[in-house]
Structure formats: structure tokens, C-alpha cells
Write a protein that holds these residues in place. Sequence first.
Motif, PDB file in Angstrom:
ATOM      1  N   THR A   1       0.811  -1.250   0.035  1.00  0.00           N
ATOM      2  CA  THR A   1      -0.038   0.113   0.072  1.00  0.00           C
ATOM      3  C   THR A   1       0.910   1.191   0.158  1.00  0.00           C
ATOM      4  OG1 THR A   1      -0.126   0.097   2.283  1.00  0.00           O
ATOM      5  CG2 THR A   1      -1.801  -1.156   1.224  1.00  0.00           C
ATOM      6  N   GLU A   2       1.982   1.091   0.109  1.00  0.00           N
ATOM      7  CA  GLU A   2       2.883   2.152   0.262  1.00  0.00           C
ATOM      8  C   GLU A   2       3.308   3.012  -1.238  1.00  0.00           C
ATOM      9  OE1 GLU A   2       6.490   1.765   2.755  1.00  0.00           O
ATOM     10  OE2 GLU A   2       4.996   0.711   4.416  1.00  0.00           O
ATOM     11  N   GLY A   3       4.234   3.889  -1.050  1.00  0.00           N
ATOM     12  CA  GLY A   3       4.588   4.510  -2.301  1.00  0.00           C
ATOM     13  C   GLY A   3       3.420   5.227  -3.180  1.00  0.00           C
ATOM     14  N   ASN A   4       2.356   5.747  -2.894  1.00  0.00           N
ATOM     15  CA  ASN A   4       1.470   6.154  -3.528  1.00  0.00           C
ATOM     16  C   ASN A   4       0.715   5.404  -4.828  1.00  0.00           C
ATOM     17  OD1 ASN A   4       0.873   8.651  -2.186  1.00  0.00           O
ATOM     18  ND2 ASN A   4       2.450   9.720  -3.536  1.00  0.00           N
ATOM     19  N   GLY A   5       0.691   3.833  -4.063  1.00  0.00           N
ATOM     20  CA  GLY A   5       0.274   2.900  -4.870  1.00  0.00           C
ATOM     21  C   GLY A   5       1.220   2.564  -6.025  1.00  0.00           C
ATOM     22  N   ARG A   6       2.600   2.942  -5.933  1.00  0.00           N
ATOM     23  CA  ARG A   6       3.267   2.479  -7.144  1.00  0.00           C
ATOM     24  C   ARG A   6       3.925   1.167  -7.132  1.00  0.00           C
ATOM     25  NH1 ARG A   6       6.982   8.345  -7.608  1.00  0.00           N
ATOM     26  NH2 ARG A   6       5.187   9.516  -8.245  1.00  0.00           N
ATOM     27  N   TYR A   7       3.948   0.617  -5.967  1.00  0.00           N
ATOM     28  CA  TYR A   7       4.464  -0.889  -5.634  1.00  0.00           C
ATOM     29  C   TYR A   7       3.283  -1.763  -6.214  1.00  0.00           C
ATOM     30  CZ  TYR A   7       7.858   1.633  -2.407  1.00  0.00           C
ATOM     31  OH  TYR A   7       8.730   2.313  -2.077  1.00  0.00           O
ATOM     32  N   MET A   8       2.118  -1.443  -5.998  1.00  0.00           N
ATOM     33  CA  MET A   8       1.067  -2.221  -6.532  1.00  0.00           C
ATOM     34  C   MET A   8       1.131  -2.243  -8.038  1.00  0.00           C
ATOM     35  SD  MET A   8      -1.390  -4.276  -6.296  1.00  0.00           S
ATOM     36  CE  MET A   8      -1.734  -4.589  -4.476  1.00  0.00           C
ATOM     37  N   GLU A   9       1.188  -1.079  -8.475  1.00  0.00           N
ATOM     38  CA  GLU A   9       1.368  -0.882  -9.977  1.00  0.00           C
ATOM     39  C   GLU A   9       2.550  -1.706 -10.624  1.00  0.00           C
ATOM     40  OE1 GLU A   9      -0.237   3.890 -10.514  1.00  0.00           O
ATOM     41  OE2 GLU A   9       2.036   3.472 -10.146  1.00  0.00           O
ATOM     42  N   GLN A  10       3.617  -1.613 -10.067  1.00  0.00           N
ATOM     43  CA  GLN A  10       4.716  -2.414 -10.407  1.00  0.00           C
ATOM     44  C   GLN A  10       4.501  -3.989 -10.408  1.00  0.00           C
ATOM     45  OE1 GLN A  10       6.937  -0.832 -12.091  1.00  0.00           O
ATOM     46  NE2 GLN A  10       8.777  -2.544 -12.271  1.00  0.00           N
ATOM     47  N   GLU A  11       3.762  -4.506  -9.558  1.00  0.00           N
ATOM     48  CA  GLU A  11       3.454  -5.899  -9.491  1.00  0.00           C
ATOM     49  C   GLU A  11       2.363  -6.272 -10.535  1.00  0.00           C
ATOM     50  OE1 GLU A  11       3.240  -8.446  -6.453  1.00  0.00           O
ATOM     51  OE2 GLU A  11       4.219  -7.538  -4.936  1.00  0.00           O
ATOM     52  N   ILE A  12       1.493  -5.401 -10.724  1.00  0.00           N
ATOM     53  CA  ILE A  12       0.479  -5.577 -11.595  1.00  0.00           C
ATOM     54  C   ILE A  12       1.217  -5.630 -13.080  1.00  0.00           C
ATOM     55  CG2 ILE A  12      -1.393  -4.578 -12.923  1.00  0.00           C
ATOM     56  CD1 ILE A  12      -2.423  -3.525 -10.083  1.00  0.00           C
TER      57      ILE A  12
ATOM     58  N   LYS B   1     -17.480  -3.761 -21.412  1.00  0.00           N
ATOM     59  CA  LYS B   1     -16.123  -3.761 -20.675  1.00  0.00           C
ATOM     60  C   LYS B   1     -15.241  -2.892 -21.582  1.00  0.00           C
ATOM     61  CE  LYS B   1     -15.833  -8.009 -17.857  1.00  0.00           C
ATOM     62  NZ  LYS B   1     -15.102  -9.045 -17.537  1.00  0.00           N
ATOM     63  N   GLY B   2     -15.244  -2.860 -22.975  1.00  0.00           N
ATOM     64  CA  GLY B   2     -14.699  -2.107 -23.656  1.00  0.00           C
ATOM     65  C   GLY B   2     -14.781  -0.780 -23.273  1.00  0.00           C
ATOM     66  N   TYR B   3     -15.825  -0.059 -23.011  1.00  0.00           N
ATOM     67  CA  TYR B   3     -16.210   1.277 -22.720  1.00  0.00           C
ATOM     68  C   TYR B   3     -15.529   1.614 -21.262  1.00  0.00           C
ATOM     69  CZ  TYR B   3     -18.846   2.707 -26.514  1.00  0.00           C
ATOM     70  OH  TYR B   3     -19.205   3.109 -28.095  1.00  0.00           O
ATOM     71  N   LEU B   4     -15.646   0.516 -20.268  1.00  0.00           N
ATOM     72  CA  LEU B   4     -14.958   0.773 -19.006  1.00  0.00           C
ATOM     73  C   LEU B   4     -13.634   0.717 -19.282  1.00  0.00           C
ATOM     74  CD1 LEU B   4     -17.039  -1.701 -16.525  1.00  0.00           C
ATOM     75  CD2 LEU B   4     -17.372   0.731 -17.246  1.00  0.00           C
ATOM     76  N   ARG B   5     -12.802   0.114 -20.089  1.00  0.00           N
ATOM     77  CA  ARG B   5     -11.293   0.165 -20.408  1.00  0.00           C
ATOM     78  C   ARG B   5     -10.897   1.522 -20.761  1.00  0.00           C
ATOM     79  NH1 ARG B   5     -11.121  -3.314 -24.275  1.00  0.00           N
ATOM     80  NH2 ARG B   5     -10.216  -5.023 -23.195  1.00  0.00           N
ATOM     81  N   MET B   6     -11.842   2.234 -21.711  1.00  0.00           N
ATOM     82  CA  MET B   6     -11.784   3.631 -22.152  1.00  0.00           C
ATOM     83  C   MET B   6     -11.943   4.288 -20.951  1.00  0.00           C
ATOM     84  SD  MET B   6     -13.589   5.393 -25.506  1.00  0.00           S
ATOM     85  CE  MET B   6     -15.475   4.867 -24.820  1.00  0.00           C
ATOM     86  N   LEU B   7     -12.798   4.243 -20.019  1.00  0.00           N
ATOM     87  CA  LEU B   7     -12.858   5.040 -18.860  1.00  0.00           C
ATOM     88  C   LEU B   7     -11.824   5.084 -18.028  1.00  0.00           C
ATOM     89  CD1 LEU B   7     -16.517   4.890 -17.827  1.00  0.00           C
ATOM     90  CD2 LEU B   7     -15.711   6.482 -19.384  1.00  0.00           C
ATOM     91  N   ILE B   8     -11.177   3.823 -17.989  1.00  0.00           N
ATOM     92  CA  ILE B   8      -9.950   3.598 -17.072  1.00  0.00           C
ATOM     93  C   ILE B   8      -8.853   4.419 -17.611  1.00  0.00           C
ATOM     94  CG2 ILE B   8      -8.311   2.075 -16.051  1.00  0.00           C
ATOM     95  CD1 ILE B   8     -10.607  -0.037 -15.782  1.00  0.00           C
ATOM     96  N   LEU B   9      -8.605   4.027 -19.000  1.00  0.00           N
ATOM     97  CA  LEU B   9      -7.746   4.632 -19.801  1.00  0.00           C
ATOM     98  C   LEU B   9      -7.413   6.131 -19.798  1.00  0.00           C
ATOM     99  CD1 LEU B   9      -5.095   3.773 -21.571  1.00  0.00           C
ATOM    100  CD2 LEU B   9      -6.744   4.017 -23.442  1.00  0.00           C
ATOM    101  N   ALA B  10      -8.712   6.619 -19.941  1.00  0.00           N
ATOM    102  CA  ALA B  10      -8.641   8.172 -19.847  1.00  0.00           C
ATOM    103  C   ALA B  10      -8.750   8.962 -18.501  1.00  0.00           C
ATOM    104  CB  ALA B  10      -9.953   8.663 -20.597  1.00  0.00           C
ATOM    105  N   GLY B  11      -9.317   8.224 -17.748  1.00  0.00           N
ATOM    106  CA  GLY B  11      -9.327   9.094 -16.189  1.00  0.00           C
ATOM    107  C   GLY B  11      -8.558   8.303 -15.190  1.00  0.00           C
ATOM    108  N   TYR B  12      -7.295   7.527 -15.500  1.00  0.00           N
ATOM    109  CA  TYR B  12      -6.354   6.773 -14.628  1.00  0.00           C
ATOM    110  C   TYR B  12      -5.855   7.763 -13.596  1.00  0.00           C
ATOM    111  CZ  TYR B  12      -3.015   3.552 -12.880  1.00  0.00           C
ATOM    112  OH  TYR B  12      -2.056   3.008 -12.156  1.00  0.00           O
ATOM    113  N   ALA B  13      -5.905   7.213 -12.408  1.00  0.00           N
ATOM    114  CA  ALA B  13      -5.365   7.852 -11.411  1.00  0.00           C
ATOM    115  C   ALA B  13      -4.830   7.005 -10.222  1.00  0.00           C
ATOM    116  CB  ALA B  13      -6.166   9.208 -10.838  1.00  0.00           C
ATOM    117  N   THR B  14      -3.896   7.683  -9.121  1.00  0.00           N
ATOM    118  CA  THR B  14      -3.594   6.441  -8.204  1.00  0.00           C
ATOM    119  C   THR B  14      -4.850   6.040  -7.403  1.00  0.00           C
ATOM    120  OG1 THR B  14      -1.621   8.113  -7.851  1.00  0.00           O
ATOM    121  CG2 THR B  14      -2.101   6.707  -5.970  1.00  0.00           C
ATOM    122  N   GLU B  15      -5.828   6.840  -7.237  1.00  0.00           N
ATOM    123  CA  GLU B  15      -6.813   6.326  -6.467  1.00  0.00           C
ATOM    124  C   GLU B  15      -7.566   5.150  -7.085  1.00  0.00           C
ATOM    125  OE1 GLU B  15      -6.272   9.476  -7.705  1.00  0.00           O
ATOM    126  OE2 GLU B  15      -6.403  10.682  -5.738  1.00  0.00           O
TER     127      GLU B  15
END
Length: 682
Positions: free
Chosen positions: A108-119, A596-610
Motif C-alpha cells: 500500500t505504500e509508495g502512492n500505489g506505485r509498488y502495487m502498480e509495479q507488481e501488476i 467492458k470495452g467502454y470501461l477500459r476506455m474510462l480507465i484509460l482516460a481517467g487513470y489515477a492513483t486512487e
Amino acid sequence: MDRRGEITVFLAMILVSVCALLCGLVESARTAGARCSQRMAVNASMDSLMSQYHRKLWREYRILGLEYEEAEGLEREMEGFLKGCLKGKNWYPMIIEGAQVRDLAALTEGNGRYMEQEILEYMKYGLAGVVWDALTEKEAESLLKSCKEGDSVSRISELYSVHTKEAVRLEHKLEDINVRLEAQTEEWERGRDCLEELDGDRFIAHARNIIKELENLPRLVDAYEKQADQLSGNLKESRKRFEEEQKELGEGIRAALEDEIRQYESYVSAGGERRKAIAELKVLSSARIQWIEGVMQDAEAVIEYVDGWEPEDEDDELEEEELWEPVSSMWSEYGILSLGIEFGVKDKETEGILKKIRDLVSRGLMELVLPEGTVISGEKIELEAAPSKGRGAGKETDPKGGDQPAGSGFSGGDARGMFGSGSSDSRWISGVRSLVDRLLIGEYALRFFRTFEKEMPEDTLYELEYILQGKERDKDNLAGVLTLLTAVRQGLNLVHILSDSEKRQEARMLAMVIVGASGFMPLVPVVSFFIMTVWALGEALLDVRNLLNKEKVPLFKTREEWNLGLEGLLDIGRSNVLGDKEPAEAGGEGRGTDYKGYLRMLILAGYATEMVYRMMDVMQMNIRRSQPGFRLERCACMVDMEVKVSGKHVFLAAGLWKSQDGSGGLRYDTNMEVSGSYLEGK
């Protein structure tokens, strides 16, 4: 015979020296081997420690995390693994003095960057081929551009739809003024009739009513001017917003929107001439009031004379008509005030239907678009001790369990956001900067988290919708995502309408019906754009319903793929429901993008640490169903330790100088640092 022993002693000394040298060389080699053995033991022990990753976290989400209660527990486990490696008796005797955690990083540390890296590591090396077959980087760029363009068009259309309402309200202000002017005309006509009937008292009453109507005009004119000034100022602000949004728009749609926006500005500009005529009503009404008061004085004089008249003889008759003739003559010369301009909305019923469609969406979008028979989840997201609410997002965790502000101690300095530059500390993993990384993380979310289904298993949540919205109620997360999808589809549909000359002409014809064939022409394109916006919204509602029905909807539609005509749009407003249609009409056969494809688009466009932290929320929440005390902030992805090991010299002895504690021999200490990490290169 006398013998001397010098040579024997000398040879003995040489032998001792040679033996000492040999033992020193052997001990040196043995010590080097011992250190190598110690390093191998420590590394093997760290590997054993890190192999205790949480099995369910890996099975369900392919995330590696070493669960622990406290740092001391990891130290004890490390010592236990080391003892197993060192308990054999051999040429490398050694004992463990202790292990100490020097640094510890939780998922959970690193502003989410450690989890991002594992993903990212899992997606790049586990499903890379499948991912790129599904969506190439070039397609992702096009998808992102389309999403941003649709979102920008939607925002711009919302802005100017509000201005359409303001323009219509401005026309209603003119209608209010006209109501007073028409009442003035009616009262004048009644006063004229009273003079013809020689009814002075009723004439005075009607004259007073005219004065009341005229006294209301300055207030109504001021309200009109205030509304006009507000519209003008709002249009200037919206023009600035439009200029800011232009970078997200293609050249064609930018030119089309520019043309529509100029129509609004033309409406305000053309309204300048009207404002002059309307402003004059304040001066004219004051003059008319004074004139009427003069006529009323004459009428009151006639009434007083008639009431007080007494004949001098029996043959005298009162010539009342002649007495009222001057008053009637003056009254006929009254200059009736009128607007003298075209204004207002003629077909208020159709206008009301269009407004009603927008109100339907604001009051209950889900009821409009959800498939029949859908049972909406009423679950509440359990966010107790959730990573997104805990210290993981804003603090770093001390390895001994305490908290310290992010950026202090071993935390690695300050973070400057998801796409900003990190600190110089090598512990910090670079943020998700590239489109490819965002695409991979979005693809991961689509593969591992549940999303809306018409029939959901019991005790399951709209997980992907929560990741996008982050609200506590499951229903609110679904509603939020549907609102986003509707906005994006509305923008993309409006792009289609603006590029289709036939549809623009249809909207203009309906606008002329609403305004009236002889109406104020600059108002027509303003109402026309509002119609196009509502039309795009109505089509968007059908699109979202089709997506929830597991159908596909193209990003950019052709004329043949368009579902809703203007008459169908008005039917939605009349009936408050979306019309029925055949599934085959939904976006063509096999062409387009699914839900799901449209959700992919929403994630892609609005991606943030949250979003990453909300993924962790869902992981923790699901694992806690079988392990109530599970917490991701107690799952380490990297552990740094310092291990102290003592060795004993074998070929060197202290002799007379041996230690007094009875341990015998000389001892030496070795401090070794070792790091275990699930993160590549760490």
C-alpha cells in the motif's frame, strides 16, 4: 661426546613458522569459504522467507505479498531459516547473533506505485501476447483520443445547453413584458367602451389599472436587462472554456462547434437592438402614466360636474355626451405601448418535452437504461481499514509499526503525483507514465474484477464500477459509471450529428417550429443546438441500454447505425420510457465495443492513483471474507535485513590468550545486508 642443539632448535622454529604459515593460509581460505557459505545461507533464508507469500492473494489476483504482523516476527522467521542452514557441523562453524529489519515496504505504500509495479510485471510477462492481440498501442491512443474528444464535446454541449435555457428564459422575460403591454391594451379598450357608455367611474377604474400595468414595466425591463447581461457574461466565460477544450478536439468537430457557438454570440449581439427598444419602455411608460393621470383629472371633473348638475328649469337637459366628448377624444389619442419585435417561444409543448428528457436523466438514469428484470445491488462497500482510507495513500509505514510522514526516513522522499518525477531514492518505482502501462493496468482490472451483470451472484459487488467511482454504496457506483458512459456517448453522438448535414437540418426545422416561422431568427440556431444536444442524449441512453444488454456500440456511428429519430426522441419525452427496438439494430452486427470495452476506455482516460488503491480495497475486502483480519498494509513486497553471524577460527587458537568464558578459540563477527523483493530489479 659433547653435542650442541642449536640446529635442532632452529629447525623446530622453522617448522613451527612453516606450520603457522600453512595454517594461516588454510584458515584464510577457510574463512573466505565461510563467508561465502554465510552469504549463501543468508540469501537462501531470505528466499525462504519471501516464499511465504500470501497464497490466496496470488491465486485470485496474481499479486505477491508477504503477510506479517510486525517486523520482529519477520526477524524471528529469518533467524529460524538461518538456523536450519547452519546447524550442520562442517568446516564452517558459525552461530547467529541476530537479524534486524532495516527497511520494509508494504504493497500500500509508495502512492500505489509498488502495487502498480507488481501488476505491470505480471501483465507484461504473463499475458502480454493476449493483451496486445486485444488492443494495440496505436488503437489505445485512438481510443483515448476518442474518449477525450467525446468527453470534451459533452462538456461543451452541457455548457451551451445551459445557455439555451438562459436564452429561452430571456425570451420569457419578454413574454412577461408583453403580458403587461397586452393587459394595458385590454384596459384601454375597456376604458374606451366605458366612455362610449358614459360610465365615468368604470373608466377611472380601467385607467388606474393601466397605470398599475405601466408601473410594473420598469421592474420587468430591469429583470430582462439583468438576464441579458448575465447571458452575455456567461457566454464570454464559456468561450474561454471552449478555447481550453479545443486541444482535445479534432479539426472538423472544432469547426462545427465554433459555428454553433457563434450563433449564440450572434443571438446576444442581435439582442442589442432589442434591448434599446425595450429600455425605452421605461421612459415611455412614465410619460404614459403622466398622460393618463391628466385624462383622469379631466374625467373626474366631468363626473363632478354631472353629479352636481341641477337644471334651472324643467326644459333643461344635461348634454352628457358633449361633456365626455373631449375626454373620449383625448383617450383615442393614447399611444399604446408595444414591443414591436419578434420574441418568445411559440411551441411551448415541444420545448417542454425536450426539457423533460433532460430532467428524466437527472432524476433517474438507471431506471431508463437498466435491462428489464435487473435487480440492483444494495450492498454497501465495507471500507473499514481499507487501503484507500488508511495510511497507505498518504503515509509510509515504519518497519517497527509506527507511522511517519511520507518523505521522511526510509520512505524515499516526496512523490510528485502519478506522472511526476519521483525522488532520487532507488526504492521509488517510477510512476505509470506511459500509455502502455495505463493500458496494461486497465486490462488487469478488466480481467480480475467483477463488473455489472443483469443477474449477480449473492454477496458480490460491482467491483470495477467501485474502482472507477469509489463510493460506498454499490448502487451509487453503478449510477456514476452509467452517468460517465452516457456523457461520453452523448459527446460522440453529438460529433456524429454535427458532421451529418441532414440531421443538422432536421434539428433546425424543429427549432423553427418551436420558435415559430416568424420568430426571432437568431434564436433558431440556439434552440437548434439544444435540440441536437438532447437528440445526442436520447441516442446515448439507447447506447448505454444496449451495452448493459451485452450488445456492442460503435464509438463513431454511421448514418445506418443511428437508432433514434426526432419523432422517437419526442416519444421518449412523452412516455418517460425508452422505446423498444430489435437487438440487431444496436450498433450493427458484431461491430463496435462492448460494456467492458467502454470501461477500459474510462480507465484509460481517467487513470489515477486512487484507482490503484480502490483495487487494493476490493482485494482486501474479498480476502477478508475468509480471513477477517487480513490487511494489505501488512503485506510486504520488499524487505531489507541486516544479519549478524559469528564464526570460529579452526586453524588458529588463542593458546594462553584464550577467552576466559570457556568458549575457546577466536571468534569473528560478520554483518551482512540482504534484500528480498517481489519487484523486478529491487
